[in-house]
Each structure stands twice: as structure tokens, then as C-alpha cells.
Scaffold this active site. Sequence first.
Site, PDB file in Angstrom:
ATOM      1  N   SER A 128      -4.002  -0.516   0.902  1.00 47.58           N
ATOM      2  CA  SER A 128      -3.227   0.569   1.508  1.00 47.58           C
ATOM      3  C   SER A 128      -3.361   1.824   0.670  1.00 47.58           C
ATOM      4  CB  SER A 128      -1.749   0.180   1.606  1.00 47.58           C
ATOM      5  OG  SER A 128      -0.956   1.278   1.997  1.00 47.58           O
ATOM      6  N   TYR A 141       5.952  -3.507  -2.016  1.00 47.45           N
ATOM      7  CA  TYR A 141       4.737  -3.291  -1.225  1.00 47.45           C
ATOM      8  C   TYR A 141       3.659  -2.587  -2.054  1.00 47.45           C
ATOM      9  CZ  TYR A 141       1.710  -1.674   2.558  1.00 47.45           C
ATOM     10  OH  TYR A 141       0.638  -1.415   3.368  1.00 47.45           O
TER      11      TYR A 141
END
Length: 244
Positions: A128, A141
Site C-alpha cells: 500500500s 495497517y
Amino acid sequence: MKTILITGASSGIGKSLAQHYSEHGWHVIAGGRNEQALNELVSQYANVTPLVADLCDEQAVINAAAHLPELDVMLLNAGSCEYVDDPIHFDAALFQRVINTNLMTVAYCLNHWLCKVKQGGQLAFTSSSASFLPLPRAQAYGASKAALSYMAKTLSIDLAPHHIDVSLINPGFVETPLTDKNDFPMPGRISSEDAAKAIYHGLSKRRHTINFPSFFTLVLSMLARLPFSWWRAFAVRNLIRKTS
């Protein structure tokens, strides 16, 4: 017919990837936990084989290995996102869930499936662009994706003598069931179909890094080059403004 294994193929980017590769004549092994969603893919595409497994269960990954053919590409795409909303009362259980889903599952797959990737094949990880910068609420995350990115880069070096190329995929905001839950602005958000096209193109070129959408990820990468004190001051000021 070339063969690709895609995890997280029951929804979002993974589903769009399975569809895109199928339409381009690949044999797609579509991995996921949602058997119904995978069967729907099979009903649409004759060249899709479902692989129903909970990747958090290492034994399930071991069992699946017995049914895997040689792979031209293994794309480890499955993941989840949860935010830490109360840093004072840090939620260790949440942190563990995210790390297990985004990182340990990848380790299980590498342990038991990497041997299926043929020489001259490719290994790809969906990380990401959140790993570029420390973002509010993203302790779990962001940490999982930063670790995944480091793993991918080191494997890119270590697997080179084995003639396996490694690609690190860093999406920005993509329309998926995960991002549908976000309660904040998502600049540059693109469809999962456009994300699949960007990944397909990048992997076909055997690029080591695949960032998209290009303008958004370029801005983030430029911000990441600034002194951390500058970024911290900006992020804290925005956080205080939102909570006041």
C-alpha cells in the site's frame, strides 16, 4: 496457457484481477475464504479454478499446496484494514489481527507455495502507498504494509539467483469493500478494474515496483522525502483541527 495464483480474489482488487487475467487467457487460481463468491467467478470464466482457504490457518495453506500446479505468477493480494481509534488504550488484539492477516498469511504462503513458482516466474505482493508515510490511526495497517514492503524488496534480491522476479504493488485509494468503510476523504480513488489494469500492465513489464494512481503516489513519495518533523507538524495540526 500461463497460470497465476491470486489470493484475496473473492472481492475488490483480487476479484478484478482474476477477471482481467481470465479475459486475457490465463489459467487463474482464485484464492479466498468466500466460497460463494469464488464459485460465481468459476461460473463466469471456464479458466478459473477456486481455492477456498483461510490463509490465517497455516494448515489450510499446507493442504492447498498439494493441489497447486506450477505457477508462472503468484500474486499475494489478500489483506485487511482496521484503524486504531484510541491510541491511549491501544488495542493489541486489533494489531495482532491485522498483522496476522496482512503479514503472517504471506509468510505461510511463501513457506508452502513459493516452491510452486517456476524458474523465470514472478512473485508479487500487494502492499500500500500507506507505507510511504506515517498516517494517523494506521499503526496496525501501516506497520503491516511497511513490513510487507521490506520483505518484498529483500526477496527481490535473494530470489534473483533463482530467476524469480519480485514486484511490489503500492496502490493508492481503490474502490473496494474495505475502502467503502473509510470515513475520511480519499483523493484520487480509482475503480478496482482500473487497479487491475495497472497491476496487469506492471507485471507484464516485470516491474519491481508498481505504484498507482501515478499522481497520488508521486505526491506521497515526495512528501516522504521531506524531514519527518515537517510531516509530523502538518499531520498533527490537521488531526487537532479535526478533533477540536
